[in-house]
Design an enzyme around this catalytic site. Structure first.
Site, short mmCIF file in Angstrom:
data_model
loop_
_atom_site.label_atom_id
_atom_site.label_comp_id
_atom_site.label_asym_id
_atom_site.label_seq_id
_atom_site.Cartn_x
_atom_site.Cartn_y
_atom_site.Cartn_z
N ARG A 74 22.04 6.83 -7.69
CA ARG A 74 21.36 7.90 -8.43
C ARG A 74 19.88 7.59 -8.64
O ARG A 74 19.08 8.49 -8.81
CB ARG A 74 22.07 8.16 -9.76
N TYR A 128 6.10 32.45 -12.14
CA TYR A 128 7.30 32.61 -11.30
C TYR A 128 8.46 33.05 -12.20
O TYR A 128 8.72 32.42 -13.23
CB TYR A 128 7.56 31.25 -10.67
N ASP A 200 2.23 24.64 -12.21
CA ASP A 200 2.98 24.88 -10.98
C ASP A 200 1.94 25.01 -9.87
O ASP A 200 1.25 26.02 -9.78
CB ASP A 200 3.84 26.14 -11.13
N LYS A 225 8.71 24.65 -0.28
CA LYS A 225 7.73 25.48 0.42
C LYS A 225 6.95 24.63 1.43
O LYS A 225 7.46 24.35 2.48
CB LYS A 225 6.81 26.14 -0.61
#
Ligand SMILES: *Cc1c(COP(=O)(O)O)cnc(C)c1O
Length: 409
Positions: A74, A128, A200, A225
């Site tokens: 993890r 967003y 962002d 993206k």
């Protein structure tokens, strides 16, 4: 603790150091010799269990929790560490980067590393939409208030700050509507008041906007993206200043956030070509935006590098470039006329996300998702992502689309 062929306590030999150009950093970032050995790209290391040499090593590792050390799957392997380190190197002044399984998970993790019950958050109105939903459906029930502000507020943000305002969230340019925010003006006021800023930065990436340098504390990317860049993996990241990195890391670990090594590999692989891809996206998108700007069917082009875009002057002052995503408002007509334009396009896919090599066209309707400002336009809005096709082919395609729109209007 030494584990297998790697020595995390090694001398950290790398191919380059800080201070190189972005083109060099994206090629070399994170490729530590001790992580990759003689292999060019960090291999995909799949792991849950990490084996320790003996009980003493196990015990010594338990209390440490350092970056770049084997502990348990993890906490990652060289595949994830290499990508995180490469992203950190793109933001001079940053302490570290945490990876998340998506951009939305990165936004959630960053916000939760800052906010607690009773706090107030200032959120940009052009954000967003899933970020807005997170505030409403997760933060509000926790007793955290969110107040939305005009993306063009600039230094006027000072008037909105309350005694319990703990954080300001920015997204520049704005999702769907592309308002460019005055990030340095807002971060300067926030710093003076001890308020944390989160940005962002998905549209610009660190190559076109250096967030930490502009005073941002936590900069967030949907790596889905441009970092991945090929529309085939979901990934997010948060890169933070020395003050904010530990709380960010603790939050991500407590929530069990983990990115698969396969997806981290795709992120690293995409990153290597980010600089050349962004240049091509920029060139193609600018050619098409300027062409659209001259068409009578188009009322307005919302591209930060064009003077018709709100905040264009700020973009020209602060950004190193413009990526491939922008919008245009049609001169009248309804959603049906817009669909006639979009549905027949041959080179533009219809779908969510962006940042891949292929062009996309999306009908978008921002009016319903505003609360502090109004979105009014001459006609319906189309968002384009310009991929790596030849711009001339895309222009022919759009020209035929505009003819369909005229016929349907
Ligand atoms: C896509 C996107 C996100 C969310 O990223 P996912 O990886 O899809 O979760 C966040 N912010 C912006 C600006 C985006 O375009």
């Amino acid at each position: 603790m030494g584990c297998g062929p790697f020595d995390p306590q090694g001398d950290g030999e790398r191919f380059v150091s800080h201070g190189e150009h972005d083109e060099t950093r994206v090629v070399a970032g994170g490729r530590r010799r001790e992580w990759t050995g003689p292999i060019v790209n960090p291999p995909v290391y799949r792991a849950s269990t990490i084996l320790f040499d003996d009980c003493a090593a196990l015990k010594a590792g338990a209390g440490r929790n350092a970056d770049g050390e084997f502990h348990y799957g993890r906490r990652g392997t060289p595949t994830q560490w290499a990508l995180a380190e490469a992203l950190t190197e793109l933001e001079p002044g940053a302490e570290g980067t945490m990876l998340f399984p998506s951009g939305v998970a990165a936004i959630a993790g960053a916000l939760l590393s800052v906010l607690k019950s009773g706090d107030d958050l200032l959120m940009v109105d052009s954000v967003y939409e899933p970020t807005r939903a997170f505030c409403r459906q997760v933060l509000a029930p926790m007793g955290i208030t969110t107040r939305f502000y005009d993306p063009l507020v600039g230094a006027g943000i000072a008037d909105l700050i309350q005694p319990n305002t703990v954080a300001i969230f920015l997204e520049s340019p704005g999702s769907l509507t592309f308002e460019v925010q005055d990030v340095p003006a807002i971060t300067a006021i926030a710093k003076a008041r001890g308020i944390v800023t989160l940005l962002d930065n998905t549209w610009a990436t660190p190559l076109f906007f250096r967030a930490i340098g502009a005073g941002v504390d936590l900069t967030i990317l949907s790596c889905t993206k441009y970092i991945v860049g090929h529309s085939d993996a979901m990934l997010g990241s948060v890169t933070a200043t020395p003050e904010r990195y530990r709380p960010l890391r603790r939050t991500a670990q407590l929530f069990g956030q983990h990115v698969s090594p396969d997806d981290a590999f795709l992120g690293s692989r995409g990153l290597r070509t980010l600089a050349v891809r962004l240049k091509a996206h920029q060139e193609g998108a600018l050619a098409i935006a300027r062409w659209l700007d001259g068409r009578s069917e188009v009322a307005r082009v919302l591209h930060p590098a064009l003077s018709s875009c709100p905040g264009h002057d700020v973009w020209a002052r602060d950004f190193e470039g413009a990526s491939g995503l922008f919008g245009f408002v049609l001169a009248g007509g309804d959603a049906g006329a817009r669909a006639a334009l979009i549905d027949g396009l041959r080179h533009f896919g219809i779908g969510y996300s962006w940042g891949g090599h292929e062009s996309l066209a999306l009908p978008v309707d921002p009016a319903a998702i505003r609360s502090a400002t109004h979105w009014e336009a001459e006609g319906p809005l189309v968002r384009l992502h310009i991929g790596l096709e030849h711009p001339d082919d895309l222009i022919v395609d759009l020209e035929e689309g505009l003819a369909r729109y005229r016929a349907a209007r």
